[in-house]
Design a protein around this motif. Sequence first.
Motif, PDB file in Angstrom:
ATOM      1  N   TYR B  41       0.818  -1.200   0.000  1.00  0.00           N
ATOM      2  CA  TYR B  41       0.000   0.000   0.000  1.00  0.00           C
ATOM      3  C   TYR B  41       0.854   1.252   0.000  1.00  0.00           C
ATOM      4  CZ  TYR B  41      -3.531  -3.343   0.882  1.00  0.00           C
ATOM      5  OH  TYR B  41      -4.336  -4.424   0.753  1.00  0.00           O
ATOM      6  N   GLY B  42       1.912   1.208   0.798  1.00  0.00           N
ATOM      7  CA  GLY B  42       2.706   2.412   0.958  1.00  0.00           C
ATOM      8  C   GLY B  42       3.665   2.652  -0.191  1.00  0.00           C
ATOM      9  N   PHE B  43       4.255   1.586  -0.699  1.00  0.00           N
ATOM     10  CA  PHE B  43       5.357   1.796  -1.633  1.00  0.00           C
ATOM     11  C   PHE B  43       5.190   1.062  -2.954  1.00  0.00           C
ATOM     12  CE2 PHE B  43       6.700   2.092   2.752  1.00  0.00           C
ATOM     13  CZ  PHE B  43       7.282   3.344   2.789  1.00  0.00           C
ATOM     14  N   SER B  44       4.035   0.373  -3.105  1.00  0.00           N
ATOM     15  CA  SER B  44       3.797  -0.359  -4.352  1.00  0.00           C
ATOM     16  C   SER B  44       4.929  -1.308  -4.720  1.00  0.00           C
ATOM     17  CB  SER B  44       3.582   0.615  -5.518  1.00  0.00           C
ATOM     18  OG  SER B  44       2.286   1.110  -5.453  1.00  0.00           O
ATOM     19  N   VAL B  45       5.534  -1.913  -3.724  1.00  0.00           N
ATOM     20  CA  VAL B  45       6.487  -2.975  -4.049  1.00  0.00           C
ATOM     21  C   VAL B  45       6.093  -4.233  -3.290  1.00  0.00           C
ATOM     22  CG1 VAL B  45       8.487  -1.563  -4.602  1.00  0.00           C
ATOM     23  CG2 VAL B  45       8.063  -2.216  -2.237  1.00  0.00           C
ATOM     24  N   GLY B  46       6.609  -5.343  -3.758  1.00  0.00           N
ATOM     25  CA  GLY B  46       6.280  -6.589  -3.087  1.00  0.00           C
ATOM     26  C   GLY B  46       6.851  -7.762  -3.845  1.00  0.00           C
ATOM     27  N   TRP B  47       6.970  -8.860  -3.155  1.00  0.00           N
ATOM     28  CA  TRP B  47       7.483 -10.077  -3.777  1.00  0.00           C
ATOM     29  C   TRP B  47       6.575 -11.231  -3.400  1.00  0.00           C
ATOM     30  CZ3 TRP B  47      10.249  -6.363  -1.291  1.00  0.00           C
ATOM     31  CH2 TRP B  47      11.215  -5.680  -2.039  1.00  0.00           C
ATOM     32  N   VAL B  48       6.260 -12.066  -4.372  1.00  0.00           N
ATOM     33  CA  VAL B  48       5.418 -13.226  -4.089  1.00  0.00           C
ATOM     34  C   VAL B  48       6.114 -14.115  -3.054  1.00  0.00           C
ATOM     35  CG1 VAL B  48       4.461 -15.330  -5.057  1.00  0.00           C
ATOM     36  CG2 VAL B  48       4.188 -13.178  -6.271  1.00  0.00           C
ATOM     37  N   SER B  49       7.454 -14.193  -3.125  1.00  0.00           N
ATOM     38  CA  SER B  49       8.169 -15.051  -2.180  1.00  0.00           C
ATOM     39  C   SER B  49       7.941 -14.575  -0.736  1.00  0.00           C
ATOM     40  CB  SER B  49       9.664 -15.064  -2.493  1.00  0.00           C
ATOM     41  OG  SER B  49      10.150 -13.748  -2.545  1.00  0.00           O
TER      42      SER B  49
ATOM     43  N   PRO C 175     -12.807  -7.753  -4.407  1.00  0.00           N
ATOM     44  CA  PRO C 175     -12.654  -6.688  -3.410  1.00  0.00           C
ATOM     45  C   PRO C 175     -11.276  -6.020  -3.460  1.00  0.00           C
ATOM     46  CG  PRO C 175     -12.856  -8.839  -2.327  1.00  0.00           C
ATOM     47  CD  PRO C 175     -13.186  -9.029  -3.764  1.00  0.00           C
ATOM     48  N   ALA C 176     -10.232  -6.795  -3.754  1.00  0.00           N
ATOM     49  CA  ALA C 176      -8.883  -6.213  -3.796  1.00  0.00           C
ATOM     50  C   ALA C 176      -8.768  -5.208  -4.947  1.00  0.00           C
ATOM     51  CB  ALA C 176      -7.837  -7.304  -3.937  1.00  0.00           C
ATOM     52  N   LEU C 177      -9.407  -5.533  -6.050  1.00  0.00           N
ATOM     53  CA  LEU C 177      -9.372  -4.650  -7.218  1.00  0.00           C
ATOM     54  C   LEU C 177     -10.187  -3.388  -6.939  1.00  0.00           C
ATOM     55  CD1 LEU C 177      -8.197  -4.745 -10.060  1.00  0.00           C
ATOM     56  CD2 LEU C 177     -10.273  -5.850 -10.846  1.00  0.00           C
ATOM     57  N   GLN C 178     -11.300  -3.592  -6.283  1.00  0.00           N
ATOM     58  CA  GLN C 178     -12.199  -2.498  -5.943  1.00  0.00           C
ATOM     59  C   GLN C 178     -11.523  -1.469  -5.045  1.00  0.00           C
ATOM     60  OE1 GLN C 178     -16.165  -3.358  -5.843  1.00  0.00           O
ATOM     61  NE2 GLN C 178     -16.153  -1.181  -6.222  1.00  0.00           N
ATOM     62  N   SER C 179     -10.761  -1.975  -4.084  1.00  0.00           N
ATOM     63  CA  SER C 179     -10.204  -1.084  -3.060  1.00  0.00           C
ATOM     64  C   SER C 179      -8.856  -0.504  -3.442  1.00  0.00           C
ATOM     65  CB  SER C 179     -10.029  -1.865  -1.771  1.00  0.00           C
ATOM     66  OG  SER C 179      -9.012  -2.826  -1.952  1.00  0.00           O
ATOM     67  N   GLY C 180      -8.258  -1.017  -4.515  1.00  0.00           N
ATOM     68  CA  GLY C 180      -6.939  -0.532  -4.874  1.00  0.00           C
ATOM     69  C   GLY C 180      -5.814  -1.338  -4.252  1.00  0.00           C
ATOM     70  N   ALA C 181      -6.162  -2.424  -3.576  1.00  0.00           N
ATOM     71  CA  ALA C 181      -5.115  -3.307  -3.059  1.00  0.00           C
ATOM     72  C   ALA C 181      -4.292  -3.830  -4.245  1.00  0.00           C
ATOM     73  CB  ALA C 181      -5.712  -4.462  -2.280  1.00  0.00           C
ATOM     74  N   ILE C 182      -4.949  -4.059  -5.382  1.00  0.00           N
ATOM     75  CA  ILE C 182      -4.241  -4.338  -6.634  1.00  0.00           C
ATOM     76  C   ILE C 182      -4.765  -3.374  -7.699  1.00  0.00           C
ATOM     77  CG2 ILE C 182      -3.692  -6.754  -6.174  1.00  0.00           C
ATOM     78  CD1 ILE C 182      -6.102  -7.562  -7.844  1.00  0.00           C
ATOM     79  N   ASP C 183      -3.926  -3.102  -8.699  1.00  0.00           N
ATOM     80  CA  ASP C 183      -4.336  -2.194  -9.776  1.00  0.00           C
ATOM     81  C   ASP C 183      -4.942  -2.948 -10.953  1.00  0.00           C
ATOM     82  OD1 ASP C 183      -3.055  -0.021  -8.426  1.00  0.00           O
ATOM     83  OD2 ASP C 183      -1.138  -0.761  -9.203  1.00  0.00           O
ATOM     84  N   ALA C 184      -4.594  -4.219 -11.061  1.00  0.00           N
ATOM     85  CA  ALA C 184      -5.007  -4.942 -12.257  1.00  0.00           C
ATOM     86  C   ALA C 184      -5.005  -6.437 -11.999  1.00  0.00           C
ATOM     87  CB  ALA C 184      -4.048  -4.624 -13.413  1.00  0.00           C
ATOM     88  N   THR C 185      -5.804  -7.126 -12.801  1.00  0.00           N
ATOM     89  CA  THR C 185      -5.771  -8.585 -12.752  1.00  0.00           C
ATOM     90  C   THR C 185      -6.076  -9.120 -14.137  1.00  0.00           C
ATOM     91  OG1 THR C 185      -6.635 -10.566 -11.682  1.00  0.00           O
ATOM     92  CG2 THR C 185      -8.231  -8.859 -12.181  1.00  0.00           C
ATOM     93  N   GLU C 186      -5.488 -10.253 -14.457  1.00  0.00           N
ATOM     94  CA  GLU C 186      -5.931 -10.934 -15.665  1.00  0.00           C
ATOM     95  C   GLU C 186      -6.816 -12.054 -15.175  1.00  0.00           C
ATOM     96  OE1 GLU C 186      -4.773 -14.236 -17.272  1.00  0.00           O
ATOM     97  OE2 GLU C 186      -4.684 -14.671 -15.129  1.00  0.00           O
ATOM     98  N   TRP C 187      -7.727 -12.511 -16.012  1.00  0.00           N
ATOM     99  CA  TRP C 187      -8.528 -13.662 -15.624  1.00  0.00           C
ATOM    100  C   TRP C 187      -8.546 -14.590 -16.829  1.00  0.00           C
ATOM    101  CZ3 TRP C 187      -9.155 -15.775 -11.289  1.00  0.00           C
ATOM    102  CH2 TRP C 187     -10.222 -16.618 -10.982  1.00  0.00           C
ATOM    103  N   VAL C 188      -9.619 -14.682 -17.580  1.00  0.00           N
ATOM    104  CA  VAL C 188      -9.574 -15.570 -18.740  1.00  0.00           C
ATOM    105  C   VAL C 188      -9.930 -14.750 -19.979  1.00  0.00           C
ATOM    106  CG1 VAL C 188     -10.302 -17.780 -19.694  1.00  0.00           C
ATOM    107  CG2 VAL C 188     -10.273 -17.461 -17.221  1.00  0.00           C
TER     108      VAL C 188
END
Lengths: 458, 181, 335
Positions: B41-49, C175-188
């Motif tokens: 949220y703060g810095f738009s960075v992250g790693w899946v690991s 919900p993550a897309l809605q709130s901005g937790a993520i900016d984008a997603t691919e699906w099918v």
Amino acid sequence: MSGEVLSLLMFAVACVVLLFGFPVAFSLGGTGLAFALLGHAMGVFDMPLLGSLPSRYFGVMTNELYVAIPLFVFMGVMLERARIAEKLLLTMGMLFGKHRAGLGISVVIVGMLLAASTGIVGATVVTMGLLSLPAMQKAGYSPRLSAGVICASGTLGQIIPPSIVLVLLGDILQGAYAEAQRSLGNWAPEPVSVIDLFVGAFIPGMLLVALYISWVVIQSFIDPKSAPALVEGKRPEGLFGEVLRALVPPALLIVAVLGSILTGIATPTESAAFGSVGATILAACYGRLDLAVLRHVTRQTVQISSMVFIILLGASIFSLVFRGLGGDHLVEQLLHNMPGGLFGAMLVVMTLMFVMGFFLDFIEIVFVVVPIVGPVLLKMDISPIWLGIMIAINLQTSFLTPPFGFALFYLRGVAPPSMKTWDIYRGIIPFVLIQIFALILLAAFPELATWLPSVLLK
Amino acid sequence: MLFLARFVRLIDSLNDAVGRGVAWLTIPLVLVTFLVATLRYGFSVGWVSMQESYMWLYGIIFMVGAGYTLLHGGHVRVDVFYRPASARYKAWVDLIGTLFLLLPVLTLVFIYSYPYVITSWKRLEGSQETGGLPGLFLLKSVILVFCILMGLQGLSLAARSILVLAGHREFEINEEEHEGV
Amino acid sequence: QDVREWRMVTTWPKNFPGLGTGANLLAEYINKASDGRMKVSVYGAGEIVPAFEAIDAVGNGTVEMGHGAPYYWKGKVAATQYLAAMPFGLTAQEQNSWFQYGGGQEIADKIYAKLNCKFFPSGNTGTQMGGWFNKEMNTIDDFKGLKMRIPGLGGEVIQAAGGNVVNLPGGEIPPALQSGAIDATEWVGPYNDLAFGLYKSAKYYYYPGWHEPATTLENFINLEAWNDLPDDLKAIVEQANRATNQMVLSEFVARNNQALKTLREKHNVDVRPFSDEILTNLGTLAGKVLRELVAADPLSQEVFDSLVAFRAQSITWAKYSESAFMQARVLPFKY
Ligand code: NA
Ligand code: NA
């Protein structure tokens, strides 16, 4: 004997085995295994099916949603150690104490606040039992009302988010609902998330708070001696400042945790982490954070999380065998042929859960019953949020119903010997009736659960 | 009897040590999860690991800590009858329960998990996610560790029960108060 | 007469549109064509094993067959992911041609032997969409810091472009897309994306799905169970898979047609193309990332080389055939 009959027998045997008192996880798993062997010998169960166990266990170990549970536990135990509840109880007591029913109301309100900032039932009931009960006794509250209001308020954490039951239910209902909708030909079902359940539980949780308070007030009018005002209830100087100081830190935590979940900024797991860090900081601010506290919190977190998930592993054997014997088809037929359609089926399931709640803990019911009946009910095209909240209130009630109600045990553990166990059992009756009343209200007005998610999340 | 008493003490101290050690993992669990969320949220960075590492911690904590939890009586029982019962009743329940419920279940899980874990080792299985952690086979091995630690603690419980039945009252279990959930 | 009762576990939720129905179709064909000598029953994800454990359950004989997508197994055998879809790789028809006439089936069998399974292509999603975005994507620099849920090789490319690849359970995506937790997603593609309701949480719907130009679905069968089949049943299973492979692709084409219309006309979705600049850069990155990845594993290198060789020929032929025709078809004439 057919596999289906065997599956019912297995259910009955499991109930008996559980009552002996060996840990639930292995009572369920062991019974499942025995019936797998029996079914295999009778040619109605396929042993290789059990080969899926390691995969299922690994699936539990890597379930992203479930990570929220140890985190919420950590947060709850930490808050308990930070003694936030004590401060709240003392100041709230002083604030409301000089009014009739005031102490009772303050217990409900503190229960609500603790519930919203995590809500571990054991910790809440114990703290309120240790702190409020003596005050109520001194003021002359009837033992029954004191016991009832403490136990009931202490279980609010189960329904008011964040709640462990709702995380577990969310995970189960998610898949079941999508599948049910597709089998009904709806190719575009609205997805259900844990967040939906959290939001949906908000109003019903507040409804329970209102009902508890109303009952305390009504009781104080029917029998003024049962809920009197504090005699020496002079408000000390600077009470307002005290109240603020007690209220603001947990309020901030609640806003941070609930706010981040309800607005969808964070996933439940992430907000649980925010909450844990926040609770730790609070504990440090109160000067309650040292190595001993950290040891206690971390060890309790291990034990409680392990207890929850090992039951899930045991229940997983049980439900796999139940399915392998064809028990799920039997339940489906039974519920579908129930007179009264959906109403009949819901009534049967809710009654079943309520009755099981007398003997079993909510975790067993979530892991054993919900996966079996959930998909069948959802195929009757009902709102998964509504179903989830109905189940959650029902499970919350299981903490209150004798003989095996956790909240009652916790209170018994800390109540003075002068309070009779019988008082606790009698005192809880009105609150169990309130729970049933809330269930009926929710059944009549599903909007109580579905309205808030529909405006807040869509 | 002396042998049983020694066995009980040995296993109990083993699981106690393991449990205390694993308990400390809850702190990185909190911190890593917190960090993942904050960085995103703060810095738009992250790693899946990094995301996966808190999942690993969670899995290890409850699986490896299971024996420790049994040692401290943390696994929930339906104790309508158990709680008020005599020490002998409890000892019988624990002995029979361990022999006919706990050990068979753990044996079953071990038998099915062993080849599952071995296969994973042979493939040096890693995460299926992009940028995920390697060494998934280590996490899978935790299932076997669980079976062993839990099985040993079960044997300790059984041995304890035999001692109690033989009149050694000092081995009676005093259930601790638990927070519950 | 002995009936082979087989269980098929899938990586899809039961009856999942397009994907799960492909598994149902396969079971139905086998059951009918074998005239009752085989009885395959289908289990959704989680019913017997969780989705991503399906191949182990088949490999170790817990169940006899499974249905999924090859990239799910890359943690076990890295080469599987190239069988599913390669960024900027082959179209569905080209992919099928590669399997049947380009040596694909042989390589796939070699790869799946490591999982103790027999492999069949068993469905194809066709070209997917680029994904749902809450940010306008104008240049390759817009991918820097982009929080996107995109698994697989596509994710590797996004990461190389400076993006932040996030991993989320399905139910948490909207919900993550809605709130901005993520900016984008691919699906099918439109069909599944409409069903998942993603249009409610995102502003832009970008195309094309460069990362999954045509994702192959698979049927995997426990090797002992497969070898134990008599030749006629083997032929039935093989043909049932060919039929399923074709039917799933047909279903996707037909339903995507309708769903795209619904998304655009009913939900007013802003459907946008990635610019040539973005695609050129992503393509360059894809080539670089893929070459680095396969260099670490001989089997991956083998399947990659074979695919790349086939791809080179296909590009030329497609330029003179389908590409040319598809452009011709949309010229402004009245029809
Ligand atoms: Na709560
Ligand atoms: Na109860």
